[in-house]
Design an enzyme around this catalytic site. Structure first.
Site, mmCIF file in Angstrom:
data_model
loop_
_atom_site.group_PDB
_atom_site.id
_atom_site.type_symbol
_atom_site.label_atom_id
_atom_site.label_comp_id
_atom_site.label_asym_id
_atom_site.label_seq_id
_atom_site.Cartn_x
_atom_site.Cartn_y
_atom_site.Cartn_z
ATOM 1 N NE ARG A 45 2.039 49.634 8.699
ATOM 2 C CZ ARG A 45 3.147 50.094 9.264
ATOM 3 N NH1 ARG A 45 4.271 50.168 8.581
ATOM 4 N NH2 ARG A 45 3.148 50.434 10.546
ATOM 5 C CG ASP A 46 5.451 47.330 11.409
ATOM 6 O OD1 ASP A 46 6.258 47.728 10.557
ATOM 7 O OD2 ASP A 46 5.713 47.245 12.614
ATOM 8 C CG HIS A 237 5.192 49.479 17.410
ATOM 9 N ND1 HIS A 237 4.175 49.391 16.479
ATOM 10 C CD2 HIS A 237 6.234 48.827 16.854
ATOM 11 C CE1 HIS A 237 4.590 48.720 15.416
ATOM 12 N NE2 HIS A 237 5.847 48.370 15.632
ATOM 13 C CG HIS A 239 10.569 46.072 16.527
ATOM 14 N ND1 HIS A 239 10.862 45.681 15.238
ATOM 15 C CD2 HIS A 239 9.534 46.927 16.430
ATOM 16 C CE1 HIS A 239 10.034 46.284 14.394
ATOM 17 N NE2 HIS A 239 9.224 47.052 15.094
ATOM 18 C CB CYS A 270 14.570 45.754 12.560
ATOM 19 S SG CYS A 270 15.280 47.393 12.488
ATOM 20 C CG ASN A 279 6.451 44.414 14.755
ATOM 21 O OD1 ASN A 279 6.569 45.514 15.264
ATOM 22 N ND2 ASN A 279 6.323 44.246 13.436
#
Length: 329
Positions: A45-46, A237, A239, A270, A279
């Site tokens: 997803r992300d 979470h 990055h 990003c 990520n």
């Protein structure tokens, strides 16, 4: 035998000294590392949502199935947002119906509002996630409403979820910095996290959206949040834009966090930071945790196979340092 006892006493002395120093500095003392860490895989997803070229549903399904086979306990499968805003997730129904669900594995989906929640449940979702922000400007630019408006919207979702017995996970973006506002107050992060927890989110994922955090700012932020939300209800979470993700995760583990979000092959850039690497790679997190003797239940070789598959499909090189060192891509 005597030398082992001396080593143990030295380690104990160092820990006591460090904890005393932490208390004097007003930050939480170092805890022992968790025996087990739950990895929340966000790659499907992300990781894929910002891809400009549409990834076929069958590729997403194969990726999720390979991640399931690798032993990941939670795999964020897709997002029930309007295809107008996120075209990459327009195949959410097909993906949810095509994956082979393994017993004991959770496949949460992102739901921005009540309409998205209802569509997700119809598609067979057994868990959903809502996403807020600790930055007012980021909230307005990302989901087109203020923080307070977003929280009111999320309450509709959590009420509906509680009525149907569907667990809800909450995300807080920009916990260590915002592309528009710069530094974000740890107290603001704590306030938003507390609201999400109070409305029924069983777990709150704290996201360093643009990867500007350092171990120092991570410690400060978690110190504020853990005053409002139990540490066993928190996840991080991270990055890896500035190469700080693993160090930040280690700090979180030392402070009692035992849930880590990551993305296979480091998928997911990003859009707000030029050159951002996205990520933290799941392969790198698992490798580090294995080196610390922390159980994850993840088969690293199978995980790297899944990473190699999606990188071939996207025609790109992996962002995982572990996979690069192992010559997988």
């Amino acid at each position: 035998m005597l030398s082992d006892i001396k080593k143990l006493l030295l380690q104990l002395s160092q820990t006591i000294h460090l904890n005393h120093t932490c208390r004097k500095a007003g930050v939480s003392p170092v805890k022992s590392l968790p025996e087990r860490v739950k990895i929340v895989e966000v790659g499907p997803r992300d990781g894929l949502q910002n891809e400009k070229t549409i990834v076929p549903a069958e590729v997403k399904i194969r990726l999720i199935d390979m991640l399931s086979d690798a032993g990941l306990p939670v795999i964020e499968a897709t997002s029930f947002v309007s295809p107008k805003w996120v075209p990459q997730m327009a195949d959410q129904m097909e993906v949810m119906q095509g994956i082979h669900r393994r017993p004991g594995v959770s496949y949460p989906v992102l739901t921005p509002n009540l309409k998205g929640f209802q569509a997700a449940v119809k598609a067979g979702a057994g868990e959903v996630a809502i996403f807020g922000a600790a930055s007012e400007l980021f909230s307005k630019k990302n989901i087109n409403c203020s923080i307070e408006e977003s929280l009111q919207r999320f309450e509709e979702v959590t009420r509906a979820a509680q009525a149907t017995g569907v667990p809800v996970r909450g995300y807080v973006s920009c916990v260590l910095g915002c592309p528009y506002e710069g530094k974000v107050s740890p107290e603001k992060v704590a306030q938003v996290a507390k609201r999400l927890y109070s409305m029924g989110c069983y777990e709150i994922s704290l996201g360093d959206t643009i990867g500007v955090g350092t171990p120092g700012s991570m410690r400060e932020m978690l110190g504020a949040v853990t005053k409002e939300v139990p540490v066993d209800a928190l996840a991080v979470h991270c990055h890896d834009t500035y190469g700080q993700a693993l160090a930040n995760i280690l700090i979180a583990l030392q402070m009692g966090v035992s849930v880590v979000d990551s993305s296979v092959s480091g998928l997911g850039g990003c859009p707000y930071a030029q050159g951002a690497s996205g990520n933290v790679a799941t392969e790198d997190v698992v490798y580090m945790l294995q080196g610390l003797g922390i159980h994850t239940g993840v088969d690293l070789q199978k995980l790297m196979d899944a990473g190699a598959f999606i990188c071939r499909s996207l025609n790109r090189r992996t962002n995982s340092k572990v996979a690069q060192a192992s010559c997988k891509l």
